[in-house]
Design a protein around this motif. Sequence first.
Motif, short mmCIF file in Angstrom:
data_model
loop_
_atom_site.label_atom_id
_atom_site.label_comp_id
_atom_site.label_asym_id
_atom_site.label_seq_id
_atom_site.Cartn_x
_atom_site.Cartn_y
_atom_site.Cartn_z
N LEU A 28 0.92 -1.18 0.26
CA LEU A 28 0.09 0.12 0.18
C LEU A 28 0.91 1.36 0.06
N VAL A 29 1.79 1.31 0.84
CA VAL A 29 2.81 2.46 0.72
C VAL A 29 3.48 2.61 -0.59
N HIS A 30 4.01 1.27 -1.09
CA HIS A 30 4.61 1.46 -2.49
C HIS A 30 3.79 2.36 -3.34
N GLU A 31 2.51 1.78 -3.56
CA GLU A 31 1.77 2.28 -4.48
C GLU A 31 1.26 3.90 -4.07
N SER A 32 1.48 4.01 -2.84
CA SER A 32 1.19 5.54 -2.26
C SER A 32 2.48 6.55 -2.72
N VAL A 33 3.38 5.74 -2.83
CA VAL A 33 4.87 6.54 -3.51
C VAL A 33 4.23 7.06 -4.93
N HIS A 34 3.71 6.00 -5.67
CA HIS A 34 3.38 6.64 -6.87
C HIS A 34 2.23 7.62 -6.98
N GLY A 35 1.52 7.43 -5.94
CA GLY A 35 0.48 8.45 -5.76
C GLY A 35 1.02 9.75 -5.29
N ARG A 36 1.92 9.87 -4.51
CA ARG A 36 2.59 11.28 -4.04
C ARG A 36 3.24 11.87 -5.27
N ALA A 37 4.11 10.91 -6.03
CA ALA A 37 4.92 11.46 -7.13
C ALA A 37 3.60 12.06 -8.14
N HIS A 38 2.54 11.44 -8.50
CA HIS A 38 1.61 12.24 -9.26
C HIS A 38 1.06 13.51 -8.84
N THR A 39 0.67 13.66 -7.62
CA THR A 39 0.33 15.15 -6.80
C THR A 39 1.55 16.03 -7.09
N GLY A 78 3.74 16.00 -9.09
CA GLY A 78 4.40 16.39 -10.43
C GLY A 78 5.78 15.75 -10.76
N ILE A 79 6.14 14.66 -9.98
CA ILE A 79 7.26 13.98 -10.16
C ILE A 79 7.26 12.79 -11.24
N ARG A 80 8.28 12.99 -12.33
CA ARG A 80 7.88 11.80 -13.08
C ARG A 80 9.09 10.48 -12.54
N GLU A 81 8.32 9.56 -11.75
CA GLU A 81 9.07 8.79 -11.02
C GLU A 81 9.43 7.29 -11.84
N THR A 82 8.86 7.37 -13.09
CA THR A 82 9.22 5.76 -13.67
C THR A 82 9.39 6.44 -15.22
N SER A 83 9.93 5.50 -15.98
CA SER A 83 10.19 5.47 -17.30
C SER A 83 9.99 4.31 -17.83
N ARG A 84 10.18 4.05 -19.36
CA ARG A 84 9.81 3.01 -20.16
C ARG A 84 8.40 2.35 -19.97
N GLU A 85 7.40 3.56 -20.16
CA GLU A 85 6.04 3.25 -19.80
C GLU A 85 5.66 2.71 -18.57
N GLY A 86 6.36 3.16 -17.65
CA GLY A 86 6.13 2.85 -16.14
C GLY A 86 6.75 1.61 -15.57
N ARG A 87 7.62 1.07 -16.74
CA ARG A 87 8.21 -0.21 -16.09
C ARG A 87 9.41 0.10 -15.40
N TYR A 88 10.10 1.11 -15.42
CA TYR A 88 11.30 1.32 -14.62
C TYR A 88 11.23 2.30 -13.71
N HIS A 89 11.60 1.91 -12.22
CA HIS A 89 11.50 2.90 -11.32
C HIS A 89 12.64 3.70 -11.05
N ASN A 90 12.82 4.91 -11.40
CA ASN A 90 13.98 5.56 -11.27
C ASN A 90 14.41 6.10 -9.82
N ARG A 91 15.50 7.14 -10.06
CA ARG A 91 16.14 7.54 -8.81
C ARG A 91 15.21 8.53 -7.83
N ARG A 92 14.24 9.00 -8.77
CA ARG A 92 13.23 9.84 -8.15
C ARG A 92 12.26 9.08 -7.35
#
Length: 229
Positions: free
Chosen positions: A110-121, A123-137
């Motif tokens: 749940l916290v992992h998915e919340s990281v994506h939610g927080r990045a969305h709010t 405006g941080i691009r936390e993934t690449s390669r169509e969402g398959r790659y979790h980057n340093r951000r």
Amino acid sequence: TLSQPAPFKPGDKPKGRKTARKKEAREPAAPLPPERTSVVVTAIEQAYAALREVWSELPDVAVTVFYDRHRRNRGYFWRHQWVYKAGRLPELHIDSTILREPPESILETLVHESVHGRAHTLGIRETSREGRYHNRRFAQLARDMGLAVERDRRIGYRTTEILPEWLQGKYQPALAVISKASGKLWQGSGIDRGPGDDHGENGDGSEGDDGGDDKRPAQRMLKAVCQCA
């Protein structure tokens, strides 16, 4: 054009097996146990609400809990997936097969998915390669939110657990909610998933972590590609 079906006439019998069945007296159905899906979904919603008390940047979401046989994810965050009167809501999904796991493992997803939610709010691009790659951000946000992170050569960074000081501190209310509902109901698929298996989709709805030791059977679906212009 579509025509209306012929009206049913008295004496008509449906086609099918002709075996005669004796009328059996049916006993009243037993009442359903309280440990139903709604209880589990409510627990996840309450746990996420507790996380929003810690992280005000977390967006309001529509929580879903089910087993998606077409994906290999423990969960996912999907932007703009639900429509309601005031606008659109992201979907935060938890795979029902992980509900048998320890509460700490469920909360970590749940916290992992919340990281994506927080990045969305934020405006941080936390993934690449169509969402398959979790980057340093992503890794930095995850660490900020109390997750242990390790490098993965295929998907960038992977979360493994919630640090003990967070479980005993800021995340204790969320953990208590999940602990109360944990183990009451899950959807068995014959698959043993361990902590650290795939998480899932993120901002754009494409698949996230693409690794792990998932023993899910191969899909039987075929991909048809049209070669015409």
